[in-house]
Scaffold this motif. Sequence first.
Motif, PDB file in Angstrom:
ATOM      1  N   LYS A 127      -2.143  -5.303 -11.752  1.00  0.00           N
ATOM      2  CA  LYS A 127      -2.532  -4.594 -12.964  1.00  0.00           C
ATOM      3  C   LYS A 127      -3.510  -3.476 -12.636  1.00  0.00           C
ATOM      4  N   GLN A 128      -3.220  -2.293 -13.148  1.00  0.00           N
ATOM      5  CA  GLN A 128      -4.025  -1.114 -12.854  1.00  0.00           C
ATOM      6  C   GLN A 128      -4.772  -0.649 -14.108  1.00  0.00           C
ATOM      7  N   PRO A 129      -5.980  -0.124 -13.951  1.00  0.00           N
ATOM      8  CA  PRO A 129      -6.707   0.405 -15.103  1.00  0.00           C
ATOM      9  C   PRO A 129      -6.105   1.732 -15.557  1.00  0.00           C
ATOM     10  N   GLU A 130      -6.327   2.079 -16.811  1.00  0.00           N
ATOM     11  CA  GLU A 130      -5.900   3.378 -17.317  1.00  0.00           C
ATOM     12  C   GLU A 130      -6.737   4.473 -16.661  1.00  0.00           C
ATOM     13  N   SER A 131      -6.105   5.573 -16.318  1.00  0.00           N
ATOM     14  CA  SER A 131      -6.826   6.666 -15.666  1.00  0.00           C
ATOM     15  C   SER A 131      -6.230   8.006 -16.066  1.00  0.00           C
ATOM     16  N   GLU A 132      -7.097   8.952 -16.384  1.00  0.00           N
ATOM     17  CA  GLU A 132      -6.664  10.320 -16.655  1.00  0.00           C
ATOM     18  C   GLU A 132      -6.796  11.195 -15.416  1.00  0.00           C
ATOM     19  N   GLN A 133      -7.475  10.655 -14.400  1.00  0.00           N
ATOM     20  CA  GLN A 133      -7.722  11.422 -13.176  1.00  0.00           C
ATOM     21  C   GLN A 133      -6.675  11.159 -12.098  1.00  0.00           C
ATOM     22  N   TYR A 134      -6.105   9.923 -12.106  1.00  0.00           N
ATOM     23  CA  TYR A 134      -5.151   9.534 -11.073  1.00  0.00           C
ATOM     24  C   TYR A 134      -3.893   8.945 -11.698  1.00  0.00           C
ATOM     25  N   GLN A 135      -2.837   8.958 -10.912  1.00  0.00           N
ATOM     26  CA  GLN A 135      -1.634   8.208 -11.265  1.00  0.00           C
ATOM     27  C   GLN A 135      -1.738   6.862 -10.557  1.00  0.00           C
ATOM     28  N   THR A 136      -2.077   5.820 -11.291  1.00  0.00           N
ATOM     29  CA  THR A 136      -2.256   4.502 -10.671  1.00  0.00           C
ATOM     30  C   THR A 136      -0.897   3.837 -10.456  1.00  0.00           C
ATOM     31  N   VAL A 137      -0.731   3.234  -9.290  1.00  0.00           N
ATOM     32  CA  VAL A 137       0.536   2.627  -8.877  1.00  0.00           C
ATOM     33  C   VAL A 137       0.325   1.123  -8.723  1.00  0.00           C
ATOM     34  N   ALA A 138       1.029   0.346  -9.525  1.00  0.00           N
ATOM     35  CA  ALA A 138       0.837  -1.101  -9.559  1.00  0.00           C
ATOM     36  C   ALA A 138       1.607  -1.835  -8.469  1.00  0.00           C
ATOM     37  N   LYS A 139       2.738  -1.302  -8.072  1.00  0.00           N
ATOM     38  CA  LYS A 139       3.626  -2.006  -7.149  1.00  0.00           C
ATOM     39  C   LYS A 139       3.828  -1.199  -5.877  1.00  0.00           C
ATOM     40  N   LEU A 140       3.469  -1.784  -4.746  1.00  0.00           N
ATOM     41  CA  LEU A 140       3.737  -1.178  -3.437  1.00  0.00           C
ATOM     42  C   LEU A 140       4.935  -1.911  -2.840  1.00  0.00           C
ATOM     43  N   PRO A 141       6.027  -1.204  -2.552  1.00  0.00           N
ATOM     44  CA  PRO A 141       7.268  -1.876  -2.144  1.00  0.00           C
ATOM     45  C   PRO A 141       7.126  -2.632  -0.833  1.00  0.00           C
ATOM     46  N   MET A 142       7.876  -3.711  -0.736  1.00  0.00           N
ATOM     47  CA  MET A 142       7.871  -4.504   0.497  1.00  0.00           C
ATOM     48  C   MET A 142       8.544  -3.727   1.623  1.00  0.00           C
ATOM     49  N   VAL A 143       7.990  -3.875   2.803  1.00  0.00           N
ATOM     50  CA  VAL A 143       8.498  -3.153   3.963  1.00  0.00           C
ATOM     51  C   VAL A 143       9.957  -3.508   4.237  1.00  0.00           C
ATOM     52  N   THR A 144      10.341  -4.751   3.961  1.00  0.00           N
ATOM     53  CA  THR A 144      11.708  -5.198   4.242  1.00  0.00           C
ATOM     54  C   THR A 144      12.716  -4.609   3.262  1.00  0.00           C
TER      55      THR A 144
END
Length: 268
Positions: free
Chosen positions: A178-195
């Motif tokens: 879960k990511q906080p709301e931000s007007e300064q950044y594009q928050t990314v909740a999911k980082l894909p698995m390397v596999t």
Amino acid sequence: MNILTAIHITDNYLINPTNPITVNLIGAGGTGSNMVMALAKMNHALTALGHPGLQVYLYDNDRVSEANQGRQLFADSELGMFKSVALINRINRFFGTNWKAVTELFHQTALRTFPNNGKANLYISCVDKVAARMDIAEILKGFSGDSRYERNKPLYWMDCGNRKDTGQVILSTIEAVKQPESEQYQTVAKLPMVTDEFKGLLETSELDDDTPSCSVAEALTKQDLFINSTLANLGASLLWSLFREGMLYNRGFFLNLKEFRTQPLKVG
């Protein structure tokens, strides 16, 4: 039109935990033996800053041979010992920690016999085999989706892999954070698995000859003397940013040690 910079905000439990962060380090060979030392230094620094620190479980069923010495961190007195036991004993004596060695491969069929049923907040894989990575990925996917927020809830997976003088370290989330709301950044909740994202890369990065080396000289024809320690230290630096800065602009990197070049892998 302004394009916001993509970042990932660290899961709050890593920043303000009530207990030491549990870490399953899988593999105690070239990169793993260097990574566990980096984690020991990180743990010491974190506790000095008021953080509960790390509780590491090191998985490896291999024993120390003469060919491991030099590129891997083992002494004459440790020949014949399980790699995981030799490393953890050394760290516990030096730093006063209570980390644990598990003299088994980390795999699906033995999860119930592992500490915490194989669950940890952070997984770090330092393995040579693509099949081992795929098995780890399947285990972690099986852990995702559990709504209970237990102290060992799986949160992140960092995978380290290399060839002779190139390699990569890639951080993934086990499920969306879960990511906080931000007007300064594009928050990314999911980082894909390397596999999922780099399956082809993993298959080509697997060492062509995976038979055990009989000497240090033979081992050095397969992997450069400093590729593993460089990967481990750069990977540990990525984790340090995750803990101390609470945000990531990069979720990994590609390393070419022969050309002294590192290419960051951006979030998003």
